[in-house]
Design an enzyme around this catalytic site. Sequence first.
Site, mmCIF file in Angstrom:
data_model
loop_
_atom_site.group_PDB
_atom_site.id
_atom_site.type_symbol
_atom_site.label_atom_id
_atom_site.label_comp_id
_atom_site.label_asym_id
_atom_site.label_seq_id
_atom_site.Cartn_x
_atom_site.Cartn_y
_atom_site.Cartn_z
ATOM 1 C CB ALA A 160 -0.990 -0.045 1.167
ATOM 2 C CB CYS A 161 0.424 4.599 1.557
ATOM 3 S SG CYS A 161 -1.190 4.988 0.891
ATOM 4 C CB ALA A 162 4.354 1.466 3.732
ATOM 5 C CG PHE A 371 2.891 6.749 7.179
ATOM 6 C CD1 PHE A 371 1.633 7.335 7.207
ATOM 7 C CD2 PHE A 371 4.002 7.587 7.199
ATOM 8 C CE1 PHE A 371 1.476 8.717 7.269
ATOM 9 C CE2 PHE A 371 3.854 8.986 7.251
ATOM 10 C CZ PHE A 371 2.588 9.542 7.293
#
Length: 386
Positions: A160-162, A371
């Site tokens: 995901a965003c990490a 994150f």
Amino acid sequence: MTETANADVRIVATGLYTPPNAISNEELVSAFNQYVDKYNDANAEAIAKGALEPLQKSSAEFVEKASGIKSRYAIDREGILDISRMAPRIPARPNDQLALLAEIAVFAARDAMRAADLKPADIDGVICAASNMQRGYPAVAVEIQDALGIEGYGFDMNVACASAAFGIETALGLIRTGARRILMVNPEICTAHLNFRDRDSHFIFGDVATAVILERADGPAGGEAWEILGTKLLTKFSNNIRNNFGFLNHCEREDGAAPDAQNDPHTDKLFIQEGRKVFKEVVPMVSELISGHLATVGVAPDAVKRFWLHQANLAMNEFIARKVLSRDADRTEAPVVLDEYANTSSAGSIIAFHKHRGDFAAGDIGVICAFGAGYSAGSVIVRKTA
Ligand code: COA
């Protein structure tokens, strides 16, 4: 949790692809509110009887105040703003054409390769690290590798965003076990997984692609170089940010119908989140990760010149920086790109790093921190060497 503290690998370039079309908060909210009027008019009778809740309007002031976002870039503006559609229009391409996700990654990769004056033959592998892959297989990274003419290998990964921080850690491992250089790309077409009919989240995301090139630090750098002082990764399961889109969708509906992203009441196949809970839970997780990581590597928080943080919410980043520094951080210390780009998932911290590092001198230290869903978080401490 994994941790490493070696300066045997360095970042030598980054690249950025920004789509040409932007959508302001005012434009997005105006389309949303027209949709609300149309829905409420069409259902006026049921609403008057109390059988149906009317939809509530969105507000550009709310969006900016709650998130810091003023605008976003989108692969397709018209489809999103068309109230009979409210989703980007992205025609399918035949298999012998470069896939869109690969295409925007190639733009960002070429930007990075130009910056470091590197040719395809100088790179040994490609990692595509992003939240939303265009397909199951073949890996998008292999298509990017082919389009760029890179020998070696490529593979996809999704945290995901990490993803960018996990991609950097993975590149580090590949370089330590023999690769000379790894290209890590983060193509994100976030607008395609966003429910533009959902007042709580319709403003959150934008589209972009970023690229990072890492190399073994076993000689003088050819140009700009950032040695990696340490990386630290962390995940903790949470359902508060989730997207259930996947290859099982067409098997799991009780009515047997195939999923239809346009009109599907199963909106959890698009992005969903409990924004407040995310805020409350992720801020301590990330600030502790960064503080602990800096302590392990022996860098005092005040010795960090810049925090290139994931770009989801302005207040969230201000809280994280405040917790790490025990004081407020200014915009120079924790730069903001989400005002212009919105949340671009895995690419956010890399856009910030790409755009806000020109004033660094040799010896200056910064932290890249990504994150998001999982929850997942990764911190990368870098020091400019050349
Ligand atoms: N326009 C106007 N008002 C809106 C609105 C909109 N588009 N969306 C929600 N509201 C209203 C709500 O109805 C609520 O009203 P109420 O107080 O009368 O009930 C109020 O605004 C507050 O809503 P809430 O959802 O609690 O807002 P928030 O302050 O938490 O901000 C986010 C929402 C999503 C911007 C914020 O929670 C956030 O960014 N969280 C972090 C998310 C994150 O990092 N996600 C990572 C994704 S990768």
